[in-house]
Design an enzyme around this catalytic site. Structure first.
Site, short mmCIF file in Angstrom:
data_model
loop_
_atom_site.label_atom_id
_atom_site.label_comp_id
_atom_site.label_asym_id
_atom_site.label_seq_id
_atom_site.Cartn_x
_atom_site.Cartn_y
_atom_site.Cartn_z
N LEU A 87 0.86 -1.18 -0.12
CA LEU A 87 0.06 -0.08 -0.09
C LEU A 87 0.90 1.38 -0.12
O LEU A 87 1.97 1.29 0.64
CB LEU A 87 -0.72 -0.15 1.11
N ASN A 101 -1.79 -6.33 9.81
CA ASN A 101 -1.53 -7.39 8.85
C ASN A 101 -0.97 -8.59 9.65
O ASN A 101 -0.48 -8.56 10.77
CB ASN A 101 -0.22 -6.87 7.91
N HIS A 103 1.49 -11.93 9.20
CA HIS A 103 2.51 -12.23 8.47
C HIS A 103 3.19 -13.71 8.98
O HIS A 103 3.28 -14.11 10.17
CB HIS A 103 3.88 -11.31 8.99
C1 GAR Z 1 -1.02 -16.32 5.35
O1 GAR Z 1 -0.13 -17.43 5.81
C2 GAR Z 1 -0.52 -14.88 5.70
O2 GAR Z 1 0.41 -14.76 6.56
C3 GAR Z 1 0.46 -14.86 4.44
O3 GAR Z 1 -0.30 -15.21 3.35
C4 GAR Z 1 -1.26 -16.51 3.55
C5 GAR Z 1 -2.67 -16.17 3.26
O4 GAR Z 1 -3.19 -17.41 3.57
N1 GAR Z 1 0.68 -13.21 4.17
C6 GAR Z 1 1.71 -13.04 3.71
O5 GAR Z 1 2.74 -13.80 3.16
C7 GAR Z 1 2.00 -11.47 3.54
N2 GAR Z 1 3.03 -11.10 3.49
P1 GAR Z 1 -5.05 -17.35 3.52
O6 GAR Z 1 -5.19 -16.72 1.97
O7 GAR Z 1 -5.30 -18.60 3.59
O8 GAR Z 1 -5.50 -16.50 4.48
#
Ligand code: GAR
Length: 187
Positions: A87, A101, A103
């Site tokens: 963003l 967020n 992570h």
């Molecule tokens: C999650 O593990 C989240 O932590 C990660 O994407 C996945 C989404 O899973 N986010 C990142 O990597 C952001 N930097 P989901 O769509 O099943 O919730």
């Protein structure tokens, strides 16, 4: 009643967890008023199944300005739940303390540009980390740099692969995300 806007890019299992824990009362006095995706993804379908309004704004340089136009005025919290676009700083500055967020690692380790999803899990295995985990943090203009709200770890064993680490991370995320959201909404 607190109004939450959720941003997604993928499967949306964390979005599902938030919807379910609002329904069960684990997240208290809250409502998901809008789900916004930056690409066509299953997260949008999950929202539609629960009659939650959705919007798709294609990722790219106008994402943040288009998002700003459609965020309802009464929004209390923006939650990035598997959201992969960066963003714009102006947008982040407008939502300081009101945007969080999740992570998939123990920040400040394995954060920053390019560190998302499987990239994180691959890096954890390559670095032979003894533990990994998940972090819920405030969003600031620095990528993955905002204050940590909640973090929980698990042990990485010799048998773990990026795929098993991803599964373990998701379980931790489902545990800590509702707690972190309650904490922010009640502060
Ligand atoms: C999650 O593990 C989240 O932590 C990660 O994407 C996945 C989404 O899973 N986010 C990142 O990597 C952001 N930097 P989901 O769509 O099943 O919730």
């Amino acid at each position: 009643m607190k109004n939450i806007v959720i941003l997604v890019s993928g499967s949306g299992s964390n979005l599902q967890r938030i919807i379910d824990t609002i329904d069960s009362g684990e997240i208290q006095k809250a409502k998901v008023s809008l789900v916004v995706a930056d690409r066509d993804c299953y997260g949008l379908e999950r929202a539609k199944k629960h009659n939650i309004p959705t919007a798709l704004i294609p990722r790219g340089k106008n994402f943040s300005s288009e998002l700003a136009k459609i965020i309802p005025e009464n929004t209390d919290l923006i939650v990035l739940a598997g959201f992969l676009s960066i963003l714009k700083p102006e947008f982040c500055e407008n939502w300081v303390g009101k945007m969080i967020n999740i992570h998939p690692a123990l920040l400040p380790k394995f954060g920053g540009k390019g560190m998302w999803g499987h990239h994180v899990h691959n890096a954890v295995i390559e670095a032979k980390e003894k533990e990994s985990g998940a972090t819920v943090h405030f969003v600031t203009t620095g990528i993955d740099e905002g204050d940590v709200i909640l973090q929980k770890s698990f042990k990485v064993t010799e048998n773990d692969t990026p795929e098993t680490v991803a599964e373990k991370v998701h379980l931790i995320e489902y545990e800590i995300f509702p707690i972190a959201i309650n904490k922010v909404l009640s502060s």
